[in-house]
Design a protein around this motif. Structure first.
Motif, PDB file in Angstrom:
ATOM      1  N   TYR A 285     -10.490   3.285 -10.268  1.00 51.66           N
ATOM      2  CA  TYR A 285      -9.060   2.827  -9.754  1.00 51.66           C
ATOM      3  C   TYR A 285      -8.551   3.439  -8.414  1.00 51.66           C
ATOM      4  N   ASP A 286      -8.683   4.796  -8.475  1.00 46.54           N
ATOM      5  CA  ASP A 286      -8.188   5.223  -7.168  1.00 46.54           C
ATOM      6  C   ASP A 286      -8.607   4.720  -5.751  1.00 46.54           C
ATOM      7  N   THR A 287      -9.945   4.752  -5.943  1.00 39.31           N
ATOM      8  CA  THR A 287     -10.598   4.021  -4.729  1.00 39.31           C
ATOM      9  C   THR A 287     -10.108   2.662  -4.388  1.00 39.31           C
ATOM     10  N   LEU A 288     -10.141   1.770  -5.423  1.00 33.98           N
ATOM     11  CA  LEU A 288      -9.701   0.345  -5.126  1.00 33.98           C
ATOM     12  C   LEU A 288      -8.088   0.291  -4.919  1.00 33.98           C
ATOM     13  N   ASP A 289      -7.215   1.179  -5.500  1.00 34.80           N
ATOM     14  CA  ASP A 289      -6.089   1.227  -5.175  1.00 34.80           C
ATOM     15  C   ASP A 289      -5.883   1.406  -3.737  1.00 34.80           C
ATOM     16  N   ALA A 290      -6.556   2.676  -3.244  1.00 39.54           N
ATOM     17  CA  ALA A 290      -6.761   2.923  -1.688  1.00 39.54           C
ATOM     18  C   ALA A 290      -6.933   1.720  -0.814  1.00 39.54           C
ATOM     19  N   ILE A 291      -8.064   1.252  -1.182  1.00 42.72           N
ATOM     20  CA  ILE A 291      -8.463  -0.041  -0.346  1.00 42.72           C
ATOM     21  C   ILE A 291      -7.251  -1.009  -0.164  1.00 42.72           C
ATOM     22  N   LYS A 292      -6.720  -1.333  -1.380  1.00 37.29           N
ATOM     23  CA  LYS A 292      -5.693  -2.477  -1.445  1.00 37.29           C
ATOM     24  C   LYS A 292      -4.252  -1.587  -0.689  1.00 37.29           C
ATOM     25  N   ALA A 293      -3.975  -0.353  -0.849  1.00 42.24           N
ATOM     26  CA  ALA A 293      -2.937  -0.082  -0.073  1.00 42.24           C
ATOM     27  C   ALA A 293      -3.127  -0.216   1.408  1.00 42.24           C
ATOM     28  N   PHE A 294      -4.364   0.261   2.113  1.00 41.31           N
ATOM     29  CA  PHE A 294      -4.752   0.277   3.291  1.00 41.31           C
ATOM     30  C   PHE A 294      -4.534  -1.180   3.794  1.00 41.31           C
ATOM     31  N   LEU A 295      -5.067  -2.144   3.430  1.00 39.58           N
ATOM     32  CA  LEU A 295      -5.170  -3.572   3.687  1.00 39.58           C
ATOM     33  C   LEU A 295      -3.630  -4.061   3.744  1.00 39.58           C
TER      34      LEU A 295
END
Length: 665
Positions: free
Chosen positions: A406-416
């Motif tokens: 979840y943390d990794t996916l959420d970080a990618i989502k937030a960056f984009l």
């Protein structure tokens, strides 16, 4: 050395001219941007003046349904009569395959054809037409439907497809012949085909629903409209590709125009026409989920209800069932076309080896199965105890991904979202429509002249003066971001596929699956991982639109002439230099066609992503469907079509120019 210097010098004026042109154009657009922001009609026409196209279209539809009369009957009576005629073969097939029927003048109920008989009949047909491999595919595909409890829904879907496909083929063939024979008809038909292929399906679901009522027949008519255009286009191209010596032979033999068509042109174009047949089949199956929204039922309804419940396992099982059904019918039609090309002596040898003809054997197996179930009715239904359910597995997989990633996916989502998507969205939404339209028209003029520039500007003006500019820019931002990401992923995969035959085998299977898996299916795991919103929509669009970027890149690289590669190798180029300086430049036109198709698929996914919270033109079309607002839906659909046509015209003009520079045309 002197030649190189001369060539380089001769190119400098052209480079300077191009640089000065685009510099002046950019400065002019900046000035226009500032000026347009001061005038409402140039910035956002909603403040000043709108054309009421939606109201005009709705009023016209109301007139057709309520007021238009031909004396003895109304227009609504005519459409309902057409629906009744089309319902007869559909009812017959549905009764035969799925629901059963009651004998006339009695209360005796006849069960539908049993599952094992249909499986055996399809295996027999696959073996007779395509051999052991096709028979195994038929068994795997149709057995899956029974084992995973998809049989009833699959037979309803198959009934609709078996009626829609022949009608789509016949009407498509007829319109293609008409356009081939009469150039005036082609000038009328071609723009209609462009609209039919680019307007979102939801946009014409509503008028079909109003005219023909709710139910399977309306869904089937919408399917025919959606699946027919490729058959028309393929027919035109196929008939024009008939060798001239065959036409001369027909003229010398004294053939009339009708004899020339039916005895020479159509038989000679049969192989190409089968491509159109294949497209009609695939598009009909691709439509089943969307058609379920106006009463189609079957597998499409199962996927849709699973999406509403966020039941990923059920949705995937139904989606895979649609995929397998599409692959089975596709391979069967291709094998039939290949068998038709076989020489007659070989067919006669086959008949001596197996005395039973394919149609007779197919019918005999079904009749034997029906007799068995008449004696033992319990055998007609696949045993519930043997049904498999993968729902818990997929639910647990999604849970584990959410827990551990979840943390990794959420970080990618937030960056984009923060650094790419939101800034691009603000830029496009806040830009005055006049500046954007002028920039697009300028590019069109530079690529292909004044006619293309005027066409692009007119389409942009239509979007602006119907009040859809802001939603159109949101659509552009969402699709643009998705297409860039899809190309960044797909083009390298295509390069890898072209370089390795082993990789191509695996990649082809994955791409085939992505192309046949229903578009709705992509939404379920994406929403469960990323929740609703633009990011989820973007991921779903990327997955759905990825395939063309891979396929066209692979095809373009493998089309590079071998002698060109040999010349580069002899000149001492490394493999990396051959790829970047020889193969990719020569394959660029094909790659750009793949980008074009990626854009088309991304735009076609817009309405589907409206279900996960986007606020673009797709949502406008979906809202129109829920409100039964025909005019609103058609106008929003036309805006999507104009975006698609703008991208298509620009990329087509650029690809044509590139071919001329590379001396490929």
């Amino acid at each position: 050395m002197s030649i190189t210097a001369t060539d380089s010098t001769s190119r400098h004026p052209a480079i300077r001219s191009t640089t000065l042109f685009w510099g002046a154009a950019l400065a002019g657009l900046v000035v226009l941007f500032v000026v347009a922001s001061q005038f409402p009609v140039l910035d956002d026409p909603r403040r000043e003046f709108l054309l009421p196209f939606a109201r005009w279209i709705s009023d016209g539809m109301d007139f057709l349904v309520d007021d238009l009369s031909f004396g003895l009957f109304t227009f609504e009576d005519l459409t309902r009569a057409i629906a009744f005629v089309l319902s007869l073969p559909l009812l017959a097939l549905t009764s035969l395959l799925a629901s059963g029927w009651t004998l006339p003048f009695s209360e005796i109920e006849v069960a539908p054809l049993p599952w094992f008989a249909v499986v055996a009949a399809m295996v027999f047909m696959g073996w007779r037409i395509g051999g052991g491999k096709l028979a195994a595919l038929m068994f795997a595909s149709f057995a899956y439907l029974a084992i995973f409890d998809q049989w009833q829904s699959a037979m309803i879907t198959l009934s609709s497809v078996l009626v829609a496909v022949p009608i789509g083929i016949v009407f498509g063939l007829g319109l293609g012949i008409l356009a081939y024979k009469h150039s005036g008809s082609e000038r009328v038909i071609s723009p209609l085909l462009d609209l039919m292929q680019t307007v979102p399906v939801f946009a014409y679901l509503l008028p079909v629903l109003v005219l023909f009522g709710f139910g399977q027949v309306s869904a089937m008519i919408a399917t025919i409209i959606y699946a027919m255009p490729p058959m028309v286009r393929v027919t035109i191209v196929a008939l024009r590709s008939v060798p001239g010596d065959l036409l001369e032979f027909g003229d010398m033999a004294g053939c009339t125009a009708r004899q020339m068509l039916w005895r020479i042109e159509l038989p000679a174009a049969r192989d190409s026409l089968m491509v159109g047949v294949n497209q009609v089949v695939m598009l009909s199956l691709n439509m089943v989920i969307i058609a379920s929204m106006i009463g189609a039922g079957g597998l499409g309804r199962d996927v849709l209800t699973s999406l509403k419940r966020l039941a990923i396992g059920d949705a995937l099982e139904a989606g895979v069932a649609i995929t397998l059904l599409a692959i089975a019918i596709d391979r069967l039609s291709q094998a039939f076309a290949n068998r038709a090309r076989m020489k007659r002596p070989k067919r006669s040898q086959d008949r001596t080896r197996v005395p039973l003809s394919t149609p007779a054997g197919f019918v005999a197996i079904l009749l034997i199965g029906a007799l068995i179930t008449a004696l033992a009715p319990s055998l007609a239904i696949y045993p519930r105890a043997l049904v498999l359910d993968t729902g818990p597995f997929w639910d647990e997989l999604i849970r584990l991904i959410n827990v551990h990633l979840y943390d990794t996916l959420d970080a990618i989502k937030a960056f984009l979202l923060i650094w790419v998507m939101i800034p691009l969205k603000r830029l496009l939404v806040e830009a005055p429509w006049m500046a954007v339209a002028a920039g697009v028209a300028l590019i069109g003029w530079r690529l292909s002249g004044l006619r293309l520039a005027a066409t692009l500007f007119a389409m942009a003006a239509f979007i602006a003066f119907t009040g859809n500019w802001e939603k159109a820019m949101i659509s552009v931002y969402l699709c643009g971001t998705s297409v860039v990401i899809a190309c960044l992923i797909g083009i390298p995969i295509g390069v890898w596929s072209a370089a390795s035959a082993r990789a191509r085998g695996v990649i082809s299977v994955v791409i085939d699956t992505l192309q046949t898996l229903p578009s709705f299916v992509y939404l379920i795991p994406v929403v469960m991982l990323f929740q609703v919103g633009d990011f989820s929509a973007m991921i779903a669009i990327v997955l759905y639109a990825l395939a063309p970027a891979v396929r066209y890149t692979d095809h373009g690289l493998r089309q590079v002439p071998g002698e060109t590669i040999e010349a580069a190798t002899m000149a001492g180029c490394t493999p990396a230099q051959i790829l970047w300086r020889v193969k990719l430049p020569l394959a660029t036109p094909h790659i750009m066609l793949g980008v074009n198709q990626t854009i088309m698929m991304a735009l076609s996914m817009l309405v589907i992503t409206a279900l996960v919270g986007t606020s673009d033109l797709g949502q406008e079309v979906y809202i129109a469907l829920t409100r039964a607002n025909v005019g609103m839906g058609i106008v929003a659909g036309l805006c999507v079509a104009f975006l698609a046509m703008t991208a298509d015209r620009l990329i087509g003009a650029w690809a044509a120019e590139r071919r001329r520079r590379l001396h490929l045309a």
